[in-house]
Motif scaffolding. Sequence first.
Motif, PDB file in Angstrom:
ATOM      1  N   SER A  39      -0.813   3.231  -3.157  1.00 12.38           N
ATOM      2  CA  SER A  39      -1.440   4.102  -4.152  1.00 12.38           C
ATOM      3  C   SER A  39      -2.487   4.913  -3.407  1.00 12.38           C
ATOM      4  O   SER A  39      -3.540   4.383  -3.026  1.00 12.38           O
ATOM      5  CB  SER A  39      -2.093   3.285  -5.263  1.00 12.38           C
ATOM      6  N   ARG A  40      -2.198   6.190  -3.181  1.00  8.38           N
ATOM      7  CA  ARG A  40      -3.133   7.040  -2.437  1.00  8.38           C
ATOM      8  C   ARG A  40      -4.429   7.250  -3.213  1.00  8.38           C
ATOM      9  O   ARG A  40      -5.502   7.294  -2.627  1.00  8.38           O
ATOM     10  CB  ARG A  40      -2.481   8.378  -2.121  1.00  8.38           C
ATOM     11  N   VAL A  41      -4.328   7.394  -4.526  1.00  5.11           N
ATOM     12  CA  VAL A  41      -5.509   7.660  -5.344  1.00  5.11           C
ATOM     13  C   VAL A  41      -6.446   6.458  -5.338  1.00  5.11           C
ATOM     14  O   VAL A  41      -7.652   6.599  -5.152  1.00  5.11           O
ATOM     15  CB  VAL A  41      -5.102   8.040  -6.788  1.00  5.11           C
ATOM     16  N   ALA A  42      -5.899   5.256  -5.529  1.00  3.62           N
ATOM     17  CA  ALA A  42      -6.714   4.045  -5.557  1.00  3.62           C
ATOM     18  C   ALA A  42      -7.058   3.539  -4.158  1.00  3.62           C
ATOM     19  O   ALA A  42      -7.906   2.659  -4.007  1.00  3.62           O
ATOM     20  CB  ALA A  42      -5.997   2.941  -6.328  1.00  3.62           C
ATOM     21  N   LYS A  43      -6.369   4.084  -3.141  1.00  6.69           N
ATOM     22  CA  LYS A  43      -6.525   3.642  -1.752  1.00  6.69           C
ATOM     23  C   LYS A  43      -6.249   2.142  -1.625  1.00  6.69           C
ATOM     24  O   LYS A  43      -7.005   1.395  -1.013  1.00  6.69           O
ATOM     25  CB  LYS A  43      -7.907   4.004  -1.219  1.00  6.69           C
ATOM     26  N   LEU A  44      -5.101   1.742  -2.251  1.00  2.00           N
ATOM     27  CA  LEU A  44      -4.672   0.353  -2.211  1.00  2.00           C
ATOM     28  C   LEU A  44      -3.226   0.263  -1.756  1.00  2.00           C
ATOM     29  O   LEU A  44      -2.432   1.161  -2.023  1.00  2.00           O
ATOM     30  CB  LEU A  44      -4.788  -0.291  -3.597  1.00  2.00           C
ATOM     31  N   ALA A  45      -2.902  -0.843  -1.086  1.00  5.78           N
ATOM     32  CA  ALA A  45      -1.534  -1.132  -0.665  1.00  5.78           C
ATOM     33  C   ALA A  45      -1.124  -2.439  -1.317  1.00  5.78           C
ATOM     34  O   ALA A  45      -1.732  -3.483  -1.065  1.00  5.78           O
ATOM     35  CB  ALA A  45      -1.458  -1.229   0.853  1.00  5.78           C
ATOM     36  N   TYR A  46      -0.110  -2.367  -2.180  1.00 10.28           N
ATOM     37  CA  TYR A  46       0.386  -3.545  -2.881  1.00 10.28           C
ATOM     38  C   TYR A  46       1.520  -4.169  -2.066  1.00 10.28           C
ATOM     39  O   TYR A  46       2.457  -3.472  -1.671  1.00 10.28           O
ATOM     40  CB  TYR A  46       0.896  -3.169  -4.275  1.00 10.28           C
ATOM     41  N   PRO A  47       1.464  -5.477  -1.814  1.00 10.26           N
ATOM     42  CA  PRO A  47       2.509  -6.115  -1.016  1.00 10.26           C
ATOM     43  C   PRO A  47       3.819  -6.243  -1.788  1.00 10.26           C
ATOM     44  O   PRO A  47       3.829  -6.264  -3.023  1.00 10.26           O
ATOM     45  CB  PRO A  47       1.920  -7.498  -0.715  1.00 10.26           C
ATOM     46  N   VAL A  48       4.904  -6.320  -1.039  1.00 11.88           N
ATOM     47  CA  VAL A  48       6.220  -6.609  -1.608  1.00 11.88           C
ATOM     48  C   VAL A  48       6.695  -7.881  -0.921  1.00 11.88           C
ATOM     49  O   VAL A  48       6.847  -7.910   0.295  1.00 11.88           O
ATOM     50  CB  VAL A  48       7.208  -5.443  -1.378  1.00 11.88           C
ATOM     51  N   ARG A  49       6.899  -8.922  -1.719  1.00 10.71           N
ATOM     52  CA  ARG A  49       7.306 -10.215  -1.171  1.00 10.71           C
ATOM     53  C   ARG A  49       8.691 -10.574  -1.698  1.00 10.71           C
ATOM     54  O   ARG A  49       8.881 -10.610  -2.914  1.00 10.71           O
ATOM     55  CB  ARG A  49       6.300 -11.295  -1.553  1.00 10.71           C
ATOM     56  N   ASP A  50       9.604 -10.808  -0.799  1.00  8.06           N
ATOM     57  CA  ASP A  50      10.989 -11.138  -1.158  1.00  8.06           C
ATOM     58  C   ASP A  50      11.589 -10.087  -2.080  1.00  8.06           C
ATOM     59  O   ASP A  50      12.317 -10.406  -3.015  1.00  8.06           O
ATOM     60  CB  ASP A  50      11.069 -12.525  -1.817  1.00  8.06           C
ATOM     61  N   GLY A  51      11.225  -8.823  -1.837  1.00 10.44           N
ATOM     62  CA  GLY A  51      11.761  -7.719  -2.629  1.00 10.44           C
ATOM     63  C   GLY A  51      11.073  -7.521  -3.962  1.00 10.44           C
ATOM     64  O   GLY A  51      11.466  -6.658  -4.743  1.00 10.44           O
ATOM     65  N   ILE A  52      10.028  -8.288  -4.252  1.00  9.19           N
ATOM     66  CA  ILE A  52       9.323  -8.197  -5.532  1.00  9.19           C
ATOM     67  C   ILE A  52       7.938  -7.597  -5.307  1.00  9.19           C
ATOM     68  O   ILE A  52       7.118  -8.168  -4.576  1.00  9.19           O
ATOM     69  CB  ILE A  52       9.185  -9.588  -6.179  1.00  9.19           C
ATOM     70  N   PRO A  53       7.654  -6.437  -5.930  1.00  4.62           N
ATOM     71  CA  PRO A  53       6.321  -5.848  -5.800  1.00  4.62           C
ATOM     72  C   PRO A  53       5.276  -6.715  -6.503  1.00  4.62           C
ATOM     73  O   PRO A  53       5.464  -7.126  -7.638  1.00  4.62           O
ATOM     74  CB  PRO A  53       6.454  -4.497  -6.510  1.00  4.62           C
ATOM     75  N   ILE A  54       4.203  -6.995  -5.804  1.00  3.11           N
ATOM     76  CA  ILE A  54       3.093  -7.767  -6.370  1.00  3.11           C
ATOM     77  C   ILE A  54       2.030  -6.750  -6.798  1.00  3.11           C
ATOM     78  O   ILE A  54       1.245  -6.285  -5.996  1.00  3.11           O
ATOM     79  CB  ILE A  54       2.516  -8.770  -5.341  1.00  3.11           C
ATOM     80  N   MET A  55       2.039  -6.419  -8.074  1.00  2.18           N
ATOM     81  CA  MET A  55       1.218  -5.319  -8.584  1.00  2.18           C
ATOM     82  C   MET A  55      -0.122  -5.808  -9.147  1.00  2.18           C
ATOM     83  O   MET A  55      -0.591  -5.334 -10.164  1.00  2.18           O
ATOM     84  CB  MET A  55       2.000  -4.550  -9.655  1.00  2.18           C
ATOM     85  N   LEU A  56      -0.740  -6.745  -8.467  1.00  2.94           N
ATOM     86  CA  LEU A  56      -2.043  -7.257  -8.864  1.00  2.94           C
ATOM     87  C   LEU A  56      -3.108  -6.654  -7.942  1.00  2.94           C
ATOM     88  O   LEU A  56      -3.031  -6.818  -6.718  1.00  2.94           O
ATOM     89  CB  LEU A  56      -2.078  -8.774  -8.751  1.00  2.94           C
ATOM     90  N   PRO A  57      -4.114  -5.997  -8.512  1.00  6.57           N
ATOM     91  CA  PRO A  57      -5.175  -5.443  -7.657  1.00  6.57           C
ATOM     92  C   PRO A  57      -5.835  -6.494  -6.774  1.00  6.57           C
ATOM     93  O   PRO A  57      -6.237  -6.198  -5.653  1.00  6.57           O
ATOM     94  CB  PRO A  57      -6.160  -4.848  -8.662  1.00  6.57           C
ATOM     95  N   SER A  58      -5.900  -7.720  -7.239  1.00  6.73           N
ATOM     96  CA  SER A  58      -6.508  -8.784  -6.433  1.00  6.73           C
ATOM     97  C   SER A  58      -5.672  -9.131  -5.202  1.00  6.73           C
ATOM     98  O   SER A  58      -6.187  -9.683  -4.231  1.00  6.73           O
ATOM     99  CB  SER A  58      -6.724 -10.034  -7.285  1.00  6.73           C
TER     100      SER A  58
END
Length: 79
Positions: A39-58
């Motif tokens: 997310s360029r706007v939030a300056k965050l990189a969300y991990p993808v584990r086993d093909g599943i996006p982990i969309m938790l800000p924490s």
Amino acid sequence: MADGRDGNRAVDPKLLELLACPLTKGPLAWDPERGELISRVAKLAYPVRDGIPIMLPSEARTITIDDAVPTPPRLGGTS
């Protein structure tokens, strides 16, 4: 025995079109090098584990402008 980690598994392009940053509700870009959704706007990189996006800000990693994926070219540009 496999541990389920397969490195940089790509996110389905149709899924990527549907996903949005949970904080900004803005678009996400796929970073194949790190296997993350950016997310360029939030300056965050969300991990993808086993093909599943982990969309938790924490779970997201803060990125700098240098870490961001280059903006992809626009389709149907001017002639």
